[in-house]
Design a protein around this motif. Structure first.
Motif, PDB file in Angstrom:
ATOM      1  N   PHE A 507       0.829  -1.197   0.000  1.00  0.00           N
ATOM      2  CA  PHE A 507       0.000   0.000   0.000  1.00  0.00           C
ATOM      3  C   PHE A 507       0.871   1.256   0.000  1.00  0.00           C
ATOM      4  CE2 PHE A 507      -2.324   3.391   2.233  1.00  0.00           C
ATOM      5  CZ  PHE A 507      -3.473   3.441   1.455  1.00  0.00           C
ATOM      6  N   SER A 508       0.495   2.217  -0.816  1.00  0.00           N
ATOM      7  CA  SER A 508       1.184   3.504  -0.840  1.00  0.00           C
ATOM      8  C   SER A 508       0.164   4.610  -1.035  1.00  0.00           C
ATOM      9  CB  SER A 508       2.230   3.543  -1.958  1.00  0.00           C
ATOM     10  OG  SER A 508       1.617   3.406  -3.227  1.00  0.00           O
ATOM     11  N   MET A 509       0.418   5.758  -0.403  1.00  0.00           N
ATOM     12  CA  MET A 509      -0.455   6.926  -0.548  1.00  0.00           C
ATOM     13  C   MET A 509       0.258   8.124   0.063  1.00  0.00           C
ATOM     14  SD  MET A 509      -4.390   7.538   0.792  1.00  0.00           S
ATOM     15  CE  MET A 509      -3.989   7.775   2.534  1.00  0.00           C
ATOM     16  N   PRO A 510       0.321   9.240  -0.650  1.00  0.00           N
ATOM     17  CA  PRO A 510       0.872  10.438  -0.015  1.00  0.00           C
ATOM     18  C   PRO A 510      -0.053  10.912   1.102  1.00  0.00           C
ATOM     19  CG  PRO A 510      -0.080  10.979  -2.147  1.00  0.00           C
ATOM     20  CD  PRO A 510      -0.115   9.486  -2.033  1.00  0.00           C
ATOM     21  N   VAL A 511       0.531  11.538   2.117  1.00  0.00           N
ATOM     22  CA  VAL A 511      -0.262  12.022   3.237  1.00  0.00           C
ATOM     23  C   VAL A 511       0.384  13.306   3.752  1.00  0.00           C
ATOM     24  CG1 VAL A 511       1.013  10.601   4.910  1.00  0.00           C
ATOM     25  CG2 VAL A 511      -1.317  11.372   5.452  1.00  0.00           C
ATOM     26  N   ASP A 512      -0.436  14.240   4.194  1.00  0.00           N
ATOM     27  CA  ASP A 512       0.059  15.528   4.678  1.00  0.00           C
ATOM     28  C   ASP A 512       0.022  15.586   6.201  1.00  0.00           C
ATOM     29  OD1 ASP A 512       0.351  16.271   2.047  1.00  0.00           O
ATOM     30  OD2 ASP A 512      -1.521  17.403   1.965  1.00  0.00           O
ATOM     31  N   VAL A 513       1.129  16.051   6.773  1.00  0.00           N
ATOM     32  CA  VAL A 513       1.205  16.244   8.220  1.00  0.00           C
ATOM     33  C   VAL A 513       1.730  17.650   8.492  1.00  0.00           C
ATOM     34  CG1 VAL A 513       1.595  13.792   8.704  1.00  0.00           C
ATOM     35  CG2 VAL A 513       3.567  15.314   8.354  1.00  0.00           C
ATOM     36  N   PHE A 514       1.482  18.120   9.705  1.00  0.00           N
ATOM     37  CA  PHE A 514       2.037  19.398  10.157  1.00  0.00           C
ATOM     38  C   PHE A 514       3.184  19.119  11.132  1.00  0.00           C
ATOM     39  CE2 PHE A 514      -2.408  20.459   9.137  1.00  0.00           C
ATOM     40  CZ  PHE A 514      -2.206  21.507   8.239  1.00  0.00           C
ATOM     41  N   ILE A 515       4.321  19.758  10.883  1.00  0.00           N
ATOM     42  CA  ILE A 515       5.462  19.688  11.794  1.00  0.00           C
ATOM     43  C   ILE A 515       5.849  21.114  12.134  1.00  0.00           C
ATOM     44  CG2 ILE A 515       7.833  18.881  12.136  1.00  0.00           C
ATOM     45  CD1 ILE A 515       7.322  16.726  10.054  1.00  0.00           C
ATOM     46  N   ASP A 516       5.690  21.451  13.395  1.00  0.00           N
ATOM     47  CA  ASP A 516       5.948  22.837  13.835  1.00  0.00           C
ATOM     48  C   ASP A 516       5.151  23.813  12.970  1.00  0.00           C
ATOM     49  OD1 ASP A 516       7.028  24.791  15.444  1.00  0.00           O
ATOM     50  OD2 ASP A 516       8.849  24.998  14.219  1.00  0.00           O
ATOM     51  N   GLU A 517       3.868  23.454  12.716  1.00  0.00           N
ATOM     52  CA  GLU A 517       2.885  24.260  11.980  1.00  0.00           C
ATOM     53  C   GLU A 517       3.175  24.369  10.481  1.00  0.00           C
ATOM     54  OE1 GLU A 517       2.370  28.029  13.893  1.00  0.00           O
ATOM     55  OE2 GLU A 517       1.506  27.142  15.714  1.00  0.00           O
ATOM     56  N   GLU A 519       3.123  22.540   6.864  1.00  0.00           N
ATOM     57  CA  GLU A 519       2.517  21.367   6.232  1.00  0.00           C
ATOM     58  C   GLU A 519       3.539  20.683   5.327  1.00  0.00           C
ATOM     59  OE1 GLU A 519      -1.642  19.998   4.057  1.00  0.00           O
ATOM     60  OE2 GLU A 519      -1.037  22.114   3.986  1.00  0.00           O
ATOM     61  N   ILE A 520       3.699  19.377   5.504  1.00  0.00           N
ATOM     62  CA  ILE A 520       4.678  18.592   4.764  1.00  0.00           C
ATOM     63  C   ILE A 520       3.999  17.359   4.199  1.00  0.00           C
ATOM     64  CG2 ILE A 520       6.781  17.194   4.978  1.00  0.00           C
ATOM     65  CD1 ILE A 520       7.649  19.174   7.173  1.00  0.00           C
ATOM     66  N   ARG A 521       4.293  17.046   2.960  1.00  0.00           N
ATOM     67  CA  ARG A 521       3.735  15.838   2.329  1.00  0.00           C
ATOM     68  C   ARG A 521       4.728  14.689   2.470  1.00  0.00           C
ATOM     69  NH1 ARG A 521      -0.301  15.278  -2.583  1.00  0.00           N
ATOM     70  NH2 ARG A 521      -1.487  16.034  -0.784  1.00  0.00           N
ATOM     71  N   LEU A 522       4.250  13.595   3.005  1.00  0.00           N
ATOM     72  CA  LEU A 522       5.039  12.369   3.116  1.00  0.00           C
ATOM     73  C   LEU A 522       4.582  11.402   2.036  1.00  0.00           C
ATOM     74  CD1 LEU A 522       4.862  11.820   6.996  1.00  0.00           C
ATOM     75  CD2 LEU A 522       6.651  13.023   5.714  1.00  0.00           C
ATOM     76  N   ASP A 523       5.502  10.971   1.180  1.00  0.00           N
ATOM     77  CA  ASP A 523       5.161   9.977   0.158  1.00  0.00           C
ATOM     78  C   ASP A 523       5.337   8.592   0.770  1.00  0.00           C
ATOM     79  OD1 ASP A 523       4.505  11.705  -1.985  1.00  0.00           O
ATOM     80  OD2 ASP A 523       6.634  12.152  -2.255  1.00  0.00           O
ATOM     81  N   LEU A 542      -1.305  14.946  12.006  1.00  0.00           N
ATOM     82  CA  LEU A 542      -1.973  14.619  10.746  1.00  0.00           C
ATOM     83  C   LEU A 542      -2.861  15.773  10.288  1.00  0.00           C
ATOM     84  CD1 LEU A 542      -2.885  12.425   8.582  1.00  0.00           C
ATOM     85  CD2 LEU A 542      -4.796  11.978  10.152  1.00  0.00           C
ATOM     86  N   ASN A 543      -2.854  16.083   9.004  1.00  0.00           N
ATOM     87  CA  ASN A 543      -3.840  17.006   8.439  1.00  0.00           C
ATOM     88  C   ASN A 543      -5.138  16.220   8.259  1.00  0.00           C
ATOM     89  OD1 ASN A 543      -5.494  18.642   6.914  1.00  0.00           O
ATOM     90  ND2 ASN A 543      -3.908  19.271   5.470  1.00  0.00           N
ATOM     91  N   ASP A 544      -5.939  16.203   9.315  1.00  0.00           N
ATOM     92  CA  ASP A 544      -7.118  15.321   9.298  1.00  0.00           C
ATOM     93  C   ASP A 544      -8.329  15.947   8.619  1.00  0.00           C
ATOM     94  OD1 ASP A 544      -7.737  17.181  11.230  1.00  0.00           O
ATOM     95  OD2 ASP A 544      -8.084  15.730  12.837  1.00  0.00           O
ATOM     96  N   LEU A 545      -8.226  17.176   8.150  1.00  0.00           N
ATOM     97  CA  LEU A 545      -9.278  17.706   7.286  1.00  0.00           C
ATOM     98  C   LEU A 545      -9.136  17.136   5.880  1.00  0.00           C
ATOM     99  CD1 LEU A 545      -9.560  21.506   8.200  1.00  0.00           C
ATOM    100  CD2 LEU A 545     -11.126  19.660   8.834  1.00  0.00           C
TER     101      LEU A 545
END
Length: 562
Positions: A507-517, A519-523, A542-545
């Motif tokens: 399984f693979s999917m990009p996902v966005d998280v916040f680090i120190d406010e 936003e960073i995309r993790l592949d 996690l950017n849960d929106l």
């Protein structure tokens, strides 16, 4: 009046129980269905396509019925026009076994037939030849099943209005239109047109799909109301609505808007239905033009909550904002608009125009339509409010069964098809990370499959093709498995590691998280990867929106799941 007040009291009690149930379980706003394995021969006869069904294509239904509210009965005929696609010695039609068959006529001769459960096998004296057009006339009568709690179960609703006049509706999605009229009861085959002629007691009106052709006095205490549909239509969408209706109308661009309501609700309806203008403006922009302009758009007041009956949308939301005055998202945003107007009208694009060939793929109808709720919120109140609304609806998702049902046996998937389906679409939009691309793709999808029946694979391929990201594992995990993928985060000295834990292999999917406010995309993939940072895991949010996943934070001694 007493019966009406008691009815209202019961409805309010029911609403309270319903909201509690939705919060503790999951939303199944119209049809209760889930995967199971105890299938019967009746399920196979209804859900599968064999030569008796696949060797003909219905082109038109012409219903001609008399409805007797006092006796709770119907009687009349359905003229079924069709093209022969392959040699057809036997035709399967469907009609619930409690309904009585009077005769089936072909070229002025009665045909022999046999019945098995709700299937009717019609025998032709000589096999009908391929590439010909033909018709039969099916005469029948009976007392159709009465719905105990429409629209969640299928059947007729025999009610009276506040003034004591008969008020009759029908809702049969999932249960099947063969509950009340003979047809090829499979979503893969829609008639290209329909005529609905319904005789009702004088003083009442019948409102059906499409355009009004006129009425005819029958001189037996009944008046026949005639309607015609010029577009392909689902069997379960062909409908009757009988009552002491009053009519008013409006227009949106070149689209006729017609409203049929009970007289004492006229002023409330005129105010409440103004929302249709905002809705149409939004949906035209985001999804494309209304798919059935030739048949017009109607809202018809009904004695049950609502249903997406094509060009005659059933409305029973008591002229309240929200869902009978409640907010299914729990955010307050759902109280800004009329849920039934928006959701059921959204089905005109997804469900009525674009239809799942097999009800196992009903998420195509319900997931996309639930997403139209957030589309409307975004048009009126902005993207952030729309995403907050979608996030709020997750409280109605159970994640305990698959969205897709079992094929060929009349099996719907989990009720998660509604809000989990909508959150999946929101997440795919986030994966695109390009709103212009997203809206162009959605409009192209809506246009490409206009007036067509399609599969999940068609939908997956369409949205996958529009982006360089491989969406196949994403669709697979969310549609064919019940659990959410887990984003695992593991703390290091000056970094953290991340990977997906999911049912889908690799399984693979990009996902966005916040680090120190920021936003960073993790592949992310199923393999551990490293992200250099001096921040602790608690600072990785996690950017849960945008993304509907679970998060598991693994530390030296233990782990926690968000």
């Amino acid at each position: 009046m007493l019966n009406y007040l008691l009815s209202m009291q019961n409805k309010l009690l029911f609403v309270g129980l319903l909201v509690s149930l939705l919060l503790s379980m999951n939303l199944e706003a119209q049809v209760v269905g889930s995967n199971h394995t105890n299938y019967t021969e009746a399920d196979t006869l209804r859900g599968s396509l064999r030569p008796e069904r696949s060797n003909y294509d219905v082109t038109k239904y012409h219903l001609d019925l008399k409805v007797n509210p006092e006796a709770r009965s119907i009687a009349g005929s359905n003229a079924i026009h069709f093209k022969v696609l392959g040699s057809l010695p036997v035709m399967q039609l469907d009609l619930f076994e409690n309904m009585q068959i009077d005769s089936i006529v072909h070229q002025n001769a009665n045909l022999e037939y046999t019945r098995k459960y709700n299937a009717v096998f019609v025998n032709f004296e000589e096999a009908l030849k391929e590439k010909t057009s033909d018709s039969i006339k099916f005469y029948y009568h009976g007392n159709p099943i009465v719905a105990k709690n429409a629209p969640w179960d299928g059947g007729f609703v025999w009610d009276t209005d506040e003034d004591g006049n008969p008020w009759v509706g029908v809702a049969v999605q999932g249960t099947g239109a063969s509950l009340w009229y003979p047809n090829k009861d499979h979503q893969s085959d829609e008639p290209d047109a329909a005529q609905i002629d319904i005789a009702v007691p004088n003083g009442l009106m019948n409102v059906s799909n499409g355009r009004f052709l006129g009425k005819e006095e029958l001189k037996d205490g009944y008046t026949k109301w005639k309607w015609a549909v010029k577009s392909p239509i689902n069997n379960y969408n062909i409908m009757i609505n009988i009552g002491n209706y009053t009519h008013f109308s409006d227009k949106f661009k070149d689209l006729d808007l017609d409203y049929y309501v009970l007289p004492y609700n006229l002023d409330k309806a005129k105010e409440q239905f103004e929302e249709v203008q905002d809705m149409m403006a939004c949906f035209y922009e985001k999804m494309g033009p209304y798919p059935f302009e030739e048949d017009g758009f109607k809202l018809v007041e009904t004695p049950y909550l609502g249903m997406e009956h094509q060009s005659a949308v059933a409305y029973g939301n008591e002229y309240m904002k929200g869902y009978l005055g409640n907010d299914l998202s729990g955010t307050g945003i759902g109280l800004l608009w009329d849920y039934i107007i928006i959701h059921e009208s959204g089905h005109e694009w997804y469900g009525n125009s674009i239809t799942a060939k097999d009800i196992a793929d009903m998420w195509i109808q319900e997931g996309f339509t639930s997403y139209t709720e957030s589309i409307y919120v975004e048009c009126r109140w902005g993207k952030e409010k729309a995403q907050e609304y979608l996030k709020g609806t997750r409280r109605g998702i159970s994640n305990n069964n698959t969205i897709i049902g079992d094929y060929g046996i009349n099996s719907e998937g989990s009720g998660d098809m509604y809000f989990k389906g909508a959150n999946l679409l929101n997440m795919i939009r986030s994966i695109y990370d390009d709103d212009e691309l997203w809206w162009n793709t959605l409009r192209d999808y809506t246009s490409t499959y206009r007036h067509k029946t399609i599969t999940t694979e068609d939908t997956e391929a369409f949205f996958d093709k529009a982006t360089t990201v491989d969406l196949k594992p994403v669709f697979d995990q969310y549609l064919r498995h019940s659990a959410l993928p887990i984003l695992q985060l593991k703390q290091g000295d000056d970094h953290f590691q991340y990977r997906w834990k999911a049912d889908v292999i690799n399984f693979s999917m990009p996902v966005d998280v916040f680090i120190d406010e920021e936003e960073i995309r993790l592949d992310a993939t199923s393999d551990w990867q490293r992200f250099e940072t001096g921040e602790e895991l608690d600072e990785v949010i996690l950017n849960d929106l945008d993304f509907y996943v679970r998060v598991e934070k693994i530390r030296n001694c233990c782990f926690g799941v968000n």
